[in-house]
Write an enzyme that holds these catalytic residues in place. Sequence first.
Site, mmCIF file in Angstrom:
data_model
loop_
_atom_site.group_PDB
_atom_site.id
_atom_site.type_symbol
_atom_site.label_atom_id
_atom_site.label_comp_id
_atom_site.label_asym_id
_atom_site.label_seq_id
_atom_site.Cartn_x
_atom_site.Cartn_y
_atom_site.Cartn_z
ATOM 1 N N ASN A 66 16.587 65.771 63.641
ATOM 2 C CA ASN A 66 16.015 64.433 63.641
ATOM 3 C C ASN A 66 14.777 64.464 64.518
ATOM 4 O O ASN A 66 14.797 65.045 65.600
ATOM 5 C CB ASN A 66 17.019 63.417 64.183
ATOM 6 C CG ASN A 66 16.525 61.985 64.025
ATOM 7 O OD1 ASN A 66 15.551 61.729 63.339
ATOM 8 N ND2 ASN A 66 17.205 61.056 64.676
ATOM 9 N N GLY A 67 13.673 63.850 64.066
ATOM 10 C CA GLY A 67 12.458 63.818 64.850
ATOM 11 C C GLY A 67 11.331 64.558 64.168
ATOM 12 O O GLY A 67 11.376 64.854 62.978
ATOM 13 N N GLU A 96 8.747 35.721 63.168
ATOM 14 C CA GLU A 96 9.997 36.396 62.804
ATOM 15 C C GLU A 96 10.432 36.018 61.394
ATOM 16 O O GLU A 96 10.924 36.873 60.643
ATOM 17 C CB GLU A 96 11.092 36.042 63.818
ATOM 18 C CG GLU A 96 12.467 36.611 63.515
ATOM 19 C CD GLU A 96 12.530 38.130 63.507
ATOM 20 O OE1 GLU A 96 13.577 38.676 63.096
ATOM 21 O OE2 GLU A 96 11.544 38.784 63.901
ATOM 22 N N ARG A 132 20.665 53.594 59.370
ATOM 23 C CA ARG A 132 19.510 54.172 60.042
ATOM 24 C C ARG A 132 18.351 54.425 59.072
ATOM 25 O O ARG A 132 17.225 54.652 59.491
ATOM 26 C CB ARG A 132 19.902 55.473 60.746
ATOM 27 C CG ARG A 132 20.914 55.250 61.860
ATOM 28 C CD ARG A 132 21.324 56.555 62.506
ATOM 29 N NE ARG A 132 20.278 57.101 63.351
ATOM 30 C CZ ARG A 132 20.114 56.807 64.631
ATOM 31 N NH1 ARG A 132 20.912 55.935 65.211
ATOM 32 N NH2 ARG A 132 19.157 57.362 65.343
ATOM 33 N N HIS A 148 -8.704 27.256 61.721
ATOM 34 C CA HIS A 148 -9.609 28.322 62.133
ATOM 35 C C HIS A 148 -9.589 29.494 61.156
ATOM 36 O O HIS A 148 -9.965 30.611 61.524
ATOM 37 C CB HIS A 148 -9.246 28.802 63.547
ATOM 38 C CG HIS A 148 -9.398 27.747 64.585
ATOM 39 N ND1 HIS A 148 -10.613 27.447 65.168
ATOM 40 C CD2 HIS A 148 -8.496 26.885 65.131
ATOM 41 C CE1 HIS A 148 -10.453 26.472 66.040
ATOM 42 N NE2 HIS A 148 -9.180 26.107 66.032
ATOM 43 N N CYS A 206 16.961 59.275 61.139
ATOM 44 C CA CYS A 206 17.980 60.068 60.457
ATOM 45 C C CYS A 206 19.350 59.951 61.122
ATOM 46 O O CYS A 206 19.461 59.722 62.316
ATOM 47 C CB CYS A 206 17.575 61.539 60.428
ATOM 48 S SG CYS A 206 15.865 61.820 59.964
ATOM 49 N N TRP A 226 15.207 60.985 56.575
ATOM 50 C CA TRP A 226 14.126 60.072 56.211
ATOM 51 C C TRP A 226 12.867 60.907 56.186
ATOM 52 O O TRP A 226 12.450 61.474 57.191
ATOM 53 C CB TRP A 226 14.027 58.948 57.239
ATOM 54 C CG TRP A 226 13.169 57.795 56.835
ATOM 55 C CD1 TRP A 226 13.486 56.798 55.957
ATOM 56 C CD2 TRP A 226 11.850 57.497 57.320
ATOM 57 N NE1 TRP A 226 12.455 55.893 55.869
ATOM 58 C CE2 TRP A 226 11.433 56.295 56.691
ATOM 59 C CE3 TRP A 226 10.990 58.119 58.215
ATOM 60 C CZ2 TRP A 226 10.202 55.713 56.932
ATOM 61 C CZ3 TRP A 226 9.753 57.553 58.457
ATOM 62 C CH2 TRP A 226 9.368 56.349 57.813
ATOM 63 N N LYS A 241 10.973 38.840 58.414
ATOM 64 C CA LYS A 241 12.214 39.001 57.657
ATOM 65 C C LYS A 241 11.950 38.965 56.150
ATOM 66 O O LYS A 241 12.535 39.721 55.387
ATOM 67 C CB LYS A 241 13.218 37.892 58.032
ATOM 68 C CG LYS A 241 13.899 38.106 59.352
ATOM 69 C CD LYS A 241 14.802 39.328 59.318
ATOM 70 C CE LYS A 241 15.029 39.885 60.702
ATOM 71 N NZ LYS A 241 13.894 40.641 61.249
ATOM 72 N N GLU A 297 10.302 42.248 55.109
ATOM 73 C CA GLU A 297 11.253 43.358 55.149
ATOM 74 C C GLU A 297 12.228 43.333 53.978
ATOM 75 O O GLU A 297 12.546 44.380 53.397
ATOM 76 C CB GLU A 297 12.060 43.299 56.460
ATOM 77 C CG GLU A 297 11.286 43.652 57.711
ATOM 78 C CD GLU A 297 12.137 43.511 58.950
ATOM 79 O OE1 GLU A 297 12.128 44.432 59.781
ATOM 80 O OE2 GLU A 297 12.803 42.470 59.105
ATOM 81 N N LYS A 299 16.566 51.774 60.632
ATOM 82 C CA LYS A 299 17.077 50.910 61.689
ATOM 83 C C LYS A 299 16.526 51.307 63.054
ATOM 84 O O LYS A 299 16.137 50.466 63.846
ATOM 85 C CB LYS A 299 18.613 50.976 61.713
ATOM 86 C CG LYS A 299 19.259 50.047 62.734
ATOM 87 C CD LYS A 299 19.039 48.599 62.380
ATOM 88 C CE LYS A 299 19.773 47.659 63.305
ATOM 89 N NZ LYS A 299 19.438 46.258 63.024
#
Length: 617
Positions: free
Chosen positions: A102-103, A486, A27, A509, A2, A76, A490, A493, A612
């Site tokens: 926040n949290g 990576e 964020r 395998h 948040c 959020w 991406k 996401e 974020k």
Amino acid sequence: MCGIVGYVGGRDAIEVLMGGLRRLEYRGYDSAGVAVIADDGRLATHKRAGKLGVLEADLVAEPLPEGGTGIGHTRWATHGGPTDVNAHPHLGDDGRLALIHNGIIENYAVLRDELLAEGHTFASETDTEVAAKLVGREYAATGDLVSAFRAVVGRLHGAFTLLAVHADEPGLVVGARRNSPLVVGLGDGEQFLGSDVAAFVQYTRRALAIGQDQIVAIRAGGIELTDFAGRPVEGEPYEVAWDASAADKGGWSSFMAKEISEEPEAIEQTLLERVVDGVVVLDEIAEGFPADVLSAVTRIVVLGAGTAAYSGLLGKYAIEKWAKVPVEVELAHEFRYRDPVLDASTLVVSISQSGETMDTLMAVKYASERGARTLSICNTQGATIARESDAVLYTRAGPEVAVASTKAFTAQVVALYLLGLHLARVRGALTDDEIRGLTDELRALPAKLRTVLQTGPEIRELARSMSDTRSVLFLGRHVGYPVALEGALKLKELAYIHAEGFAAGELKHGPIALIEPGQRVFVVVPSPRDSTSLHPKVVSNIQEIRARGAHVLAIAEAGDVAVLPHADEVLRIPLAAPMFEPLLAVAPLQIFAMELAAAKGLDVDQPRNLAKSVTVE
């Protein structure tokens, strides 16, 4: 996650709050709200589910009264869905107190039952409203917002940043933090609070990070900082190294496009003043890690999550090769739950762009408590993880606004390479001449990367031709394996399609069962000049999947002709020593994911369900 903003001063608080929340959109959030103490003493609030534009439109249609004290929040959803009623601020003391959070308050259910038993009622499903009611109850008894905070915060379990205002105390915002970020912006006749310096950098670049279990009271004339017991605390102000213009798009189609374009500069800045006469000099970690301490290290554990973990994998290859120290890379959220073996000869290196990633922060604390030495690599000055570590190596990538990391990943890898070369020198594993050869490669990377970025239009056309693709696989070996991971991350996401990265040697395998006609497969091809002889093995992998009808997109260095007969598309990168090729090979995959998402009409800067900075476990 948040975004939090607080303000006291002579400006219109709503303008400051909304501007700060706009700069904190990266964020991740699904609702937003503000509260202001008007000049006539009223407490006015407004909050809405959805993006900031919804709230902004409401405030234009029905403006809140002007005032110089206020708090703002982007939420959020955790406890309760993203609805108007669950959005922050929440109210206490019969609507005269507003609080944002926040949290996660882990013991909120017990506290809520306590309040229900006293006759309090609740409008929302949130844990935040419990905190608002508790602070409001204490304020009714004490008539002092700071005292009310002090009476409540010690009872809360979990991670939280709290900000509150009260109609009876205009000109005051009180904040508290535990395991969640909070920063003061120090102005002239005005003060700011934010979950990130981006909240106020438009107005001041002087900042002060609030420490663990501390309460701050800001007034126009200054701040008061105490611990939860009420004892005065001395903060350490610092200067933010960038200004508000650095967080603007600057004409780019998205923040991500801008940030990919800034990767060469991120490398240059991360190298700046750390390579002297071709030798790595890391003065900023010397106090926490003098030569004798580094020489005594017998094992390194690298901690990260997501992209940070993949940068750690690349760091592992480099540090083990150059410094001859065994390196393990662990997901931070798994680390402390398996009772790892740690001692004073273990160096724990944590990686976090924000420096506030809760999983990583708790892992660092765990390592410190068990006697390990801790070094953090992060991109945010004054961040909690940096302050909890014995030393910090900043990446200097500048603000990264897009949720999915690009330039921060590149800078993290460079920082890890610098650490590896520093360790190699201190421990005598490489000669100065050998290190100079490697730093020459590092310093050549920005120019080579700018060449790679010029292939953006070619990659854009490729992405557009694949806009209906539903699954993409990524293969790599050695340092190409983390690049494959990576690249897949991406794509997941940004484009919301199935994407998986594999070590190419694992193909037979199991993963080869996924290959069918038309399956798109990116292959990171190692240099044919590499003495490990991995190149022919990877070319053999390409032949195997092409034989089963896959469409192969190879990332290969310039001049690699052996790959041409076997790949359907080849994206070229400049020549570089094998250990440095990942920093060139990852950029086309970042661009591809961004362009494929854009071709599908998706928001590349704010992907769904993501934040974020993940500040809860």
